[in-house]
Design a protein around this motif. Structure first.
Motif, PDB file in Angstrom:
ATOM      1  N   LYS A 116       0.772  -1.226  -0.098  1.00  0.00           N
ATOM      2  CA  LYS A 116       0.064  -0.026   0.116  1.00  0.00           C
ATOM      3  C   LYS A 116       1.013   1.148   0.057  1.00  0.00           C
ATOM      4  O   LYS A 116       0.432   2.243  -0.608  1.00  0.00           O
ATOM      5  N   ALA A 117       2.025   1.272   0.387  1.00  0.00           N
ATOM      6  CA  ALA A 117       3.003   2.205   0.392  1.00  0.00           C
ATOM      7  C   ALA A 117       3.529   2.744  -0.826  1.00  0.00           C
ATOM      8  O   ALA A 117       4.055   3.588  -1.036  1.00  0.00           O
ATOM      9  N   LEU A 118       3.255   1.873  -1.891  1.00  0.00           N
ATOM     10  CA  LEU A 118       3.951   1.953  -3.075  1.00  0.00           C
ATOM     11  C   LEU A 118       2.692   2.759  -4.026  1.00  0.00           C
ATOM     12  O   LEU A 118       2.582   2.231  -5.141  1.00  0.00           O
ATOM     13  N   LYS A 119       2.190   3.802  -3.523  1.00  0.00           N
ATOM     14  CA  LYS A 119       1.051   4.341  -4.388  1.00  0.00           C
ATOM     15  C   LYS A 119       1.621   5.470  -5.279  1.00  0.00           C
ATOM     16  O   LYS A 119       0.885   5.586  -6.270  1.00  0.00           O
ATOM     17  N   HIS A 120       2.412   6.033  -4.827  1.00  0.00           N
ATOM     18  CA  HIS A 120       3.195   7.327  -5.569  1.00  0.00           C
ATOM     19  C   HIS A 120       4.513   7.488  -6.188  1.00  0.00           C
ATOM     20  O   HIS A 120       5.059   6.841  -5.035  1.00  0.00           O
ATOM     21  N   GLU A 121       4.868   7.677  -7.153  1.00  0.00           N
ATOM     22  CA  GLU A 121       6.266   7.794  -7.499  1.00  0.00           C
ATOM     23  C   GLU A 121       7.096   8.528  -6.583  1.00  0.00           C
ATOM     24  O   GLU A 121       8.147   8.283  -6.385  1.00  0.00           O
ATOM     25  N   LYS A 122       6.626   9.676  -6.153  1.00  0.00           N
ATOM     26  CA  LYS A 122       7.343  10.636  -5.488  1.00  0.00           C
ATOM     27  C   LYS A 122       7.836   9.797  -4.103  1.00  0.00           C
ATOM     28  O   LYS A 122       8.810  10.417  -3.561  1.00  0.00           O
TER      29      LYS A 122
ATOM     30  N   THR B  70       0.760  -2.349  -8.029  1.00  0.00           N
ATOM     31  CA  THR B  70       0.320  -1.392  -6.899  1.00  0.00           C
ATOM     32  C   THR B  70      -1.125  -1.263  -7.102  1.00  0.00           C
ATOM     33  O   THR B  70      -1.879  -0.399  -6.239  1.00  0.00           O
ATOM     34  N   PHE B  71      -1.963  -1.926  -7.765  1.00  0.00           N
ATOM     35  CA  PHE B  71      -3.344  -1.790  -7.883  1.00  0.00           C
ATOM     36  C   PHE B  71      -4.180  -2.701  -7.117  1.00  0.00           C
ATOM     37  O   PHE B  71      -5.569  -2.673  -7.332  1.00  0.00           O
ATOM     38  N   GLY B  72      -3.661  -3.531  -6.038  1.00  0.00           N
ATOM     39  CA  GLY B  72      -4.509  -4.253  -5.286  1.00  0.00           C
ATOM     40  C   GLY B  72      -4.786  -5.575  -5.797  1.00  0.00           C
ATOM     41  O   GLY B  72      -5.788  -6.120  -4.958  1.00  0.00           O
ATOM     42  N   ASN B  73      -4.458  -6.052  -6.759  1.00  0.00           N
ATOM     43  CA  ASN B  73      -4.952  -7.411  -7.013  1.00  0.00           C
ATOM     44  C   ASN B  73      -4.016  -8.284  -6.213  1.00  0.00           C
ATOM     45  O   ASN B  73      -3.142  -8.603  -6.239  1.00  0.00           O
ATOM     46  N   ILE B  74      -4.996  -9.074  -5.561  1.00  0.00           N
ATOM     47  CA  ILE B  74      -4.299  -9.959  -4.354  1.00  0.00           C
ATOM     48  C   ILE B  74      -3.568 -11.170  -5.166  1.00  0.00           C
ATOM     49  O   ILE B  74      -2.647 -11.445  -4.617  1.00  0.00           O
ATOM     50  N   GLY B  75      -4.112 -11.532  -6.126  1.00  0.00           N
ATOM     51  CA  GLY B  75      -3.266 -12.823  -6.703  1.00  0.00           C
ATOM     52  C   GLY B  75      -1.956 -12.118  -7.176  1.00  0.00           C
ATOM     53  O   GLY B  75      -0.867 -12.974  -6.947  1.00  0.00           O
ATOM     54  N   ASP B  76      -1.701 -10.969  -7.859  1.00  0.00           N
ATOM     55  CA  ASP B  76      -0.530 -10.765  -8.162  1.00  0.00           C
ATOM     56  C   ASP B  76       0.549 -10.274  -6.989  1.00  0.00           C
ATOM     57  O   ASP B  76       1.509 -10.589  -6.805  1.00  0.00           O
TER      58      ASP B  76
END
Length: 95
Positions: free
Chosen positions: A12-18, A37-43
């Motif tokens: 979840k911390a990997l949401k913004h490139e900055k 970083t899009f929340g797909n549990i399988g990935d």
């Protein structure tokens, strides 16, 4: 389900490139690209398995997880910092 919640919270911390910054570079690095970083549990579960495999089998290497949104920044960084021992890998899930 507890394990999947742990996996999801790790990314979840990997949401913004900055927010993404490279850790200190060591002698042997593994760059793992396209961390979702899009929340797909399988990935996210696949990433956790990749991370565990790499940590178990390359414990003396520096594992650097590169989120999907930071690819351009990472390529520029790696071009300037790569050495002959480094490995470049791509996440095995569907993108």
């Amino acid at each position: 389900m507890v394990i999947l919640n742990k996996i999801e919270s790790k990314f979840k911390a990997l949401k913004h490139e900055k927010e993404f910054a490279f850790p200190q570079i060591k002698h042997k690095n593994i760059y793992l690209f396209s961390i979702p970083t899009f929340g797909n549990i399988g990935d996210l579960a696949i990433v956790e398995a990749e991370r565990k495999f790499l940590n178990d089998n390359y414990s003396d290497w520096n594992l650097i997880l590169i989120p999907d949104y930071a690819t351009n920044k990472a390529v520029k960084f790696i071009k300037e910092n790569i050495n002959n021992e480094d490995l470049i890998l791509i996440h095995g899930g569907g993108m």
